[in-house]
Design an enzyme around this catalytic site. Structure first.
Site, short mmCIF file in Angstrom:
data_model
loop_
_atom_site.label_atom_id
_atom_site.label_comp_id
_atom_site.label_asym_id
_atom_site.label_seq_id
_atom_site.Cartn_x
_atom_site.Cartn_y
_atom_site.Cartn_z
N LYS A 184 0.85 -1.00 -0.14
CA LYS A 184 0.20 0.02 0.06
C LYS A 184 0.46 1.09 0.07
O LYS A 184 0.62 2.02 -0.38
CB LYS A 184 -0.91 0.02 0.79
CG LYS A 184 -2.33 -1.21 1.14
CD LYS A 184 -2.72 -0.87 2.88
CE LYS A 184 -2.57 -1.20 3.87
NZ LYS A 184 -1.08 -2.42 4.35
N ARG A 217 -9.35 0.65 8.83
CA ARG A 217 -9.16 -0.84 9.41
C ARG A 217 -10.24 -2.20 10.22
O ARG A 217 -10.02 -2.88 10.50
CB ARG A 217 -8.06 -0.95 10.67
CG ARG A 217 -6.56 -1.04 9.48
CD ARG A 217 -5.60 -0.72 10.72
NE ARG A 217 -4.49 -1.68 9.69
CZ ARG A 217 -3.45 -1.08 9.50
NH1 ARG A 217 -3.61 -0.11 8.84
NH2 ARG A 217 -2.01 -1.92 9.12
N ARG A 277 11.19 -5.98 4.52
CA ARG A 277 11.84 -4.97 4.64
C ARG A 277 11.98 -4.53 6.40
O ARG A 277 12.34 -2.97 6.27
CB ARG A 277 9.48 -4.30 4.87
CG ARG A 277 9.40 -2.78 4.99
CD ARG A 277 7.93 -2.20 4.84
NE ARG A 277 7.11 -2.59 5.63
CZ ARG A 277 5.85 -2.92 5.68
NH1 ARG A 277 5.41 -2.44 4.72
NH2 ARG A 277 5.12 -2.84 6.67
N ARG A 307 11.71 -0.30 11.48
CA ARG A 307 9.95 -1.40 12.16
C ARG A 307 10.19 -2.08 13.13
O ARG A 307 10.18 -3.30 12.08
CB ARG A 307 9.86 -1.19 10.83
CG ARG A 307 8.61 -0.31 10.66
CD ARG A 307 7.72 0.47 9.78
NE ARG A 307 6.07 -0.72 9.75
CZ ARG A 307 4.86 -0.48 9.44
NH1 ARG A 307 5.12 -0.55 8.40
NH2 ARG A 307 4.60 -1.05 10.28
N ARG A 352 -0.76 -9.55 12.80
CA ARG A 352 -1.24 -8.57 12.06
C ARG A 352 -2.00 -8.92 11.34
O ARG A 352 -2.82 -8.78 10.83
CB ARG A 352 0.18 -7.41 12.65
CG ARG A 352 0.83 -6.66 13.37
CD ARG A 352 2.31 -5.82 12.90
NE ARG A 352 2.03 -5.41 11.46
CZ ARG A 352 3.24 -4.93 10.58
NH1 ARG A 352 4.63 -5.19 10.40
NH2 ARG A 352 2.80 -4.09 9.60
P1 AMP Z 1 0.74 0.46 9.22
O1 AMP Z 1 1.63 1.38 8.85
O2 AMP Z 1 -0.14 0.23 8.30
O3 AMP Z 1 1.46 -1.62 8.34
O4 AMP Z 1 0.41 0.53 10.46
C1 AMP Z 1 1.11 0.11 12.00
C2 AMP Z 1 0.54 0.24 13.24
O5 AMP Z 1 -0.21 1.28 13.28
C3 AMP Z 1 -0.98 -1.18 12.70
O6 AMP Z 1 -0.43 -2.75 13.09
C4 AMP Z 1 -1.85 -0.76 13.56
O7 AMP Z 1 -1.31 -1.54 15.19
C5 AMP Z 1 -0.99 1.11 13.91
N1 AMP Z 1 -2.49 1.59 12.81
C6 AMP Z 1 -2.13 1.69 11.86
N2 AMP Z 1 -3.98 2.83 11.20
C7 AMP Z 1 -4.53 2.21 11.91
C8 AMP Z 1 -5.65 1.96 11.95
N3 AMP Z 1 -6.63 2.59 10.28
N4 AMP Z 1 -6.31 1.61 12.97
C9 AMP Z 1 -5.88 1.32 14.12
N5 AMP Z 1 -4.63 0.92 14.41
C10 AMP Z 1 -4.13 1.12 13.13
#
Ligand code: AMP
Length: 194
Positions: A14, A89, A128, A134, A146
């Site tokens: 994404k 989400r 990654r 990360r 996740r």
């Molecule tokens: P991402 O960078 O999109 O993989 O997000 C990393 C982490 O941020 C996720 O595993 C969640 O813990 C948190 N996170 C990101 N977006 C959301 C969301 N829309 N709702 C809840 N937690 C989020």
């Protein structure tokens, strides 16, 4: 406005595709994961709270996430459109976004869902993790949580957009440019009918 939800499990690509799409279509990129990470880096109150969930691979509570996202949209008053990456989400997040955009006289144009199988996701995330630093990409048990959270709480969001005929599944396997071209083809088709 052209408002896109870029959807898919962690590691689907994404972020990579969002960067290319914003350049081509002049959109504002809103990644809730990136915003949380910036808050963690800045040691804000929101960052401290978010970190306790992110470190375990769990979702940050809806109320906090929705409030943060809406505040970010409010900052971009002149935007011609948005790419929502990593948001919504959960179904409550999707509902909140819909109500919020409606209050601004706009709506989601399309959800583009990148489809990648689980084994490939784990492989990509671990790779990654080596470069990005990360923590949630470096530990296989956090990665599997996740993906589990995605399957249990997030995948259902596709139904919300499908019910509005806004759901488009895109094959997320191939070169970055191949996938980008697939996304653009759907967007361009969609733009004509906007
Ligand atoms: P991402 O960078 O999109 O993989 O997000 C990393 C982490 O941020 C996720 O595993 C969640 O813990 C948190 N996170 C990101 N977006 C959301 C969301 N829309 N709702 C809840 N937690 C989020």
């Amino acid at each position: 406005m052209l408002n896109i939800v870029l959807f898919g499990p962690p590691g689907a690509g994404k972020g990579t595709q969002a960067e290319k799409l914003i350049a081509k279509y002049n959109l504002v990129h809103l990644s809730t994961g990136d915003i949380f990470r910036a808050n963690i880096k800045g040691e804000t109150e929101l960052g401290v709270l978010a970190k306790s969930y992110i470190d375990k691979g769990n979702l940050v509570p809806d109320e906090v996430t929705i409030k943060m996202l809406e505040a970010e949209v409010e900052k971009s008053t002149n935007a011609v459109g948005f790419i929502f990456d990593g948001f919504p989400r959960t179904t409550p997040q999707a509902e909140a976004l819909s109500t919020f955009l409606e209050s601004k006289g706009t709506s989601i144009s399309v959800m583009l869902a990148l489809d990648v199988e689980e084994q490939e996701l784990v492989k990509r995330l671990l790779l990654r993790g080596k470069d990005s630093g990360r923590a949630d990409d470096q530990d296989e048990s956090i990665i599997s949580n996740r993906i589990k959270v995605y399957n249990e709480q997030t995948a259902v969001v596709a139904d919300f957009y499908d019910a509005q005929n806004k759901f488009q599944k895109i094959d997320g396997v191939g070169s970055i440019d191949e996938i980008f071209n697939r996304l653009c083809a759907v967007i361009d088709k969609h733009k004509v009918s906007l």
